[in-house]
Design an enzyme around this catalytic site. Structure first.
Site, PDB file in Angstrom:
ATOM      1  NE  ARG A  81      -2.399  -1.226   3.538  1.00  0.00           N
ATOM      2  CZ  ARG A  81      -1.863  -0.464   4.468  1.00  0.00           C
ATOM      3  NH1 ARG A  81      -1.904   0.867   4.366  1.00  0.00           N
ATOM      4  NH2 ARG A  81      -1.273  -0.977   5.529  1.00  0.00           N
ATOM      5  CE1 TYR A 123       1.439  -7.030  -3.452  1.00  0.00           C
ATOM      6  CE2 TYR A 123       0.468  -5.552  -1.854  1.00  0.00           C
ATOM      7  CZ  TYR A 123       1.089  -6.745  -2.154  1.00  0.00           C
ATOM      8  OH  TYR A 123       1.355  -7.650  -1.167  1.00  0.00           O
ATOM      9  CE  LYS A 141      -6.481  -3.802   4.324  1.00  0.00           C
ATOM     10  NZ  LYS A 141      -6.497  -4.116   5.745  1.00  0.00           N
ATOM     11  CG  HIS A 144      -7.265  -3.075   9.894  1.00  0.00           C
ATOM     12  ND1 HIS A 144      -5.959  -2.651  10.001  1.00  0.00           N
ATOM     13  CD2 HIS A 144      -7.236  -4.117   9.023  1.00  0.00           C
ATOM     14  CE1 HIS A 144      -5.181  -3.389   9.221  1.00  0.00           C
ATOM     15  NE2 HIS A 144      -5.923  -4.291   8.629  1.00  0.00           N
ATOM     16  CB  SER A 194      -0.926  -3.551   7.941  1.00  0.00           C
ATOM     17  OG  SER A 194      -2.071  -2.790   7.637  1.00  0.00           O
ATOM     18  CB  CYS A 232       0.372  -6.312  13.909  1.00  0.00           C
ATOM     19  SG  CYS A 232       1.572  -5.018  13.521  1.00  0.00           S
ATOM     20  CG  ASP A 251      -7.604  -7.265   6.696  1.00  0.00           C
ATOM     21  OD1 ASP A 251      -6.674  -7.051   7.491  1.00  0.00           O
ATOM     22  OD2 ASP A 251      -7.811  -6.556   5.698  1.00  0.00           O
ATOM     23  NE  ARG A 281      -0.131  -8.541   2.471  1.00  0.00           N
ATOM     24  CZ  ARG A 281      -0.666  -8.210   3.633  1.00  0.00           C
ATOM     25  NH1 ARG A 281      -1.775  -8.780   4.047  1.00  0.00           N
ATOM     26  NH2 ARG A 281      -0.112  -7.312   4.408  1.00  0.00           N
TER      27      ARG A 281
END
Ligand code: GTP
Ligand code: SPV
Ligand code: MN
Length: 591
Positions: free
Chosen positions: A79, A207, A216, A236, A258, A260, A285, A377
């Site tokens: 991002r 991406y 998002k 989130h 993110s 974590c 998420d 990912r």
């Protein structure tokens, strides 16, 4: 304009949608417009096309059935917060934590860039639902994109195709998303949100979070804006269910920034010493939450798949993720082995000779570089998850008993503590800090304030967002209890003090026991904390001294913490709720 294939030719009858698609096609001038229906036949056709174009590589069918490999442009791997904009009429609405531009100027600039931008390409029309069909919280979006990779990912991450058009009917209430990779130039990369118009425009990237617009952009940035106006919350957060041996189900939501630990926590397997306990996943998420008629907070997962961090995922750390990504998965920016398998740092076995890194170069452990990009990912359907909660597919949502906030903190933050009440819990979320990770472009490992793990995702003024959190309490007669955790505290040798992963179950058990009024705690300066005796330590060698170190409240560290929290409060001063200022004063006096 041609419609050269039997696939993608049938458009729906919705006039508003058709007109808008025609308008954007006239602007971007693609060679063809492809209407996605979400069918299996269409998937096979798209995969074939993606492989023929070299966008995807088919992986070893025996080892990874139905799986594909993708390398993004090396300049486009995460991002981009500095190119992400909230375009509201007034700057104040976006607030000091967001980049802002006036909608008129930004539309003009973006339309200028999009003009003729899809020439020579196909424009895909991707209708999708965020949320289970029929849920009152579910939202409809349509993404127009010139990336076949985006279509195939959206197909996994959302309920895509006919199901969305059916829910839309002749309506005009849908999120309008426009995406073009253009020439993938970082100088011409913009991720722009127009919350008042329920519109998103993303250019110059291919991406993940920049381009899968349901995720998002809609589910968090525009979603948080809609939620504030409509009385719900877009967060989130992962959502999980803890099931006891007696069959008692407790639902927990947790906000970690993110990279974590949300995906890992959502799929956790309790250690062997806890037979009969089970964790099932509702989401990994994003959570959409709304107070129910019974005064509890109900949550749904708006997504249908997982776009998860590959590095560090293995059969020890997260066996359920490994099983989830064993089939029908798209891998992005991991390493590729000579036999068509995938590899990343922290996978179970070492990489075989001849492995190519995420850029396609021959790689060896001696090269000193990472084989997989740290933000590489997997995209996998949630129905692959062996511990998927059936509730994830249901429209009703689940009542949340606990909300957990947690950052990645080498110092200061203890392993776990509980807030004194809702307002104090909102303060804990609002002042959360975490070290930056590879999920966003920029420096790594710097502690920054990341309120509720929403710093990059809140689509309006953060001060108003805190107010919304406080206000939601009015509709909750039985609010979730709020906790704070830190799996990442380190000792003087830079080693993690807490083993993490499956062992986090022990902490989770205390959390749910607190919710049910079954576990003890002592009052400290920062909140309620468990005694060492509160935990069942069988099966793990975790001495009291280590636990104490992990739970320690260090005066000097907290002094620095308060100064850093104050900086955030100064940034937000004009809309900061007074309740949070009082919480800060109370904390100062307790410390
Ligand atoms: P996003 O998808 O970016 O929102 O991230 P996420 O919060 O879902 O993070 P994820 O679960 O993918 O974890 C990110 C990284 O943290 C991985 O490399 C994990 O291996 C690592 N990690 C997850 N849980 C733990 C833990 O309990 N302890 C430690 N030390 N590392 C963890
Ligand atoms: C995050 O960065 O929090 C993610 C990955 O979940 S992305 O979808 O790329 O934003
Ligand atoms: Mn995320």
């Amino acid at each position: 304009m041609e419609t050269g294939t039997a696939f993608g030719t049938s458009s729906p009858n919705n006039v508003t949608l058709k007109k808008w698609v025609e308008k954007i096609a006239a602007l971007t001038t693609p060679d063809q417009v492809f209407w996605c229906d979400g069918s299996e036949e269409e998937k096979a056709h798209l995969l074939e096309g993606a492989v023929a174009q070299g966008v995807l590589l088919k992986l070893n069918e025996e080892k990874l059935p139905g799986c594909y490999y993708h390398r993004s442009n090396p300049n486009d791997v995460a991002r981009v917060e500095q190119c992400t904009y909230i375009c509201t009429p007034a700057r104040d609405e976006a607030g000091p934590t967001n980049h802002w531009a006036p909608p008129r100027d930004m539309y003009e600039k973006l339309y200028g860039m999009l003009r003729g931008g899809m020439k020579g390409r196909t424009m895909y029309v991707v209708p999708y639902l965020m949320g289970p069909p029929g849920s009152p919280l579910t939202k409809i979006g349509v993404e127009l994109t010139d990336s076949i990779y985006v279509v195939l990912n959206m197909r996994i991450m959302s309920r895509m195709g006919r199901v969305a058009l059916e829910q839309l009917g002749d309506g005009d209430d849908f999120n309008r998303g426009i995406h073009s990779v253009l020439d993938c130039n970082p100088e011409r990369r913009f991720i722009c949100h127009f919350p008042q118009d329920n519109t998103i425009i993303s250019v110059g990237s291919g991406y993940g979070g920049n381009v899968l617009l349901g995720k998002k952009c809609l589910a968090l940035r525009v979603g948080s804006y809609l939620g504030r106006n409509q009385g719900w919350m877009a967060e989130h957060m992962l959502i999980l269910c803890v099931e006891s041996p007696a069959g008692e189900k407790t639902y927990v939501a947790a906000a970690f920034p993110s990279a974590c630990g949300k995906t890992n926590f959502a799929m956790l397997i309790p250690p062997d010493q806890f037979p009969g306990w089970k964790i099932t996943t509702i989401g990994d998420d994003i959570a959409w939450m709304k107070p129910g008629a019974d005064g509890r907070l109900y949550a749904i997962n708006p997504e249908a798949g997982y776009f998860g961090v590959a590095p560090g995922t293995n059969y020890k750390s997260n066996p359920n993720a490994m099983r989830t990504i064993a089939r029908d998965t798209i891998y992005t920016n991991v390493a590729l082995t000579p036999d068509g398998d995938v590899w990343w740092e922290g996978k179970d076995e070492p990489a075989p000779p001849g492995t190519l890194d995420w850029k396609g170069q021959l790689w060896s452990p001696e090269s000193g570089e990472k084989a997989a990009h740290p933000n590489s990912r997997f995209t996998a359907p949630m129905t692959n998850n062996p511990v998927l909660a059936p509730e994830a597919l249901e429209a009703a949502g689940v009542p949340i008993s606990a909300i957990i906030f947690g950052g990645r903190r080498a110092t200061t933050m203890p392993l776990v503590f509980q807030s004194f009440n809702w307002v104090h819990g909102v303060y804990l979320g609002a002042t959360m800090g975490s070290e930056t990770t590879a999920a966003a472009v920029g420096s790594l490992g710097q502690v920054r304030r990341d309120p509720m793990a929403m710093l990059p995702f809140c689509g309006y003024n953060m001060g108003d967002y805190f107010n919304h959190w406080l206000g939601i309490r009015r509709d909750l007669s039985d609010p979730p209890r709020i906790f704070h955790v830190n799996w990442f505290r380190k000792d003087a040798d830079d080693e993690f003090l807490w083993p993490g992963f499956g062992e986090n179950f022990r902490i989770l058990q205390w959390v749910i026991d607190r919710c049910h009024g079954r576990a003890k705690a002592r009052e400290t300066q920062i909140g309620w904390m468990p005694h060492y005796e509160e935990f069942d330590w069988t099966g793990i060698d975790y001495p009291r001294e280590k636990f104490d170190e992990c739970m320690r409240i260090d005066g000097n560290e907290w002094r620095r913490e308060l100064i850093s929290q104050t900086e955030l409060f100064l940034t937000l001063h004009d809309r900061l709720p007074k309740e949070l200022i009082f919480q800060r004063e109370l904390l100062v006096s307790r410390l």
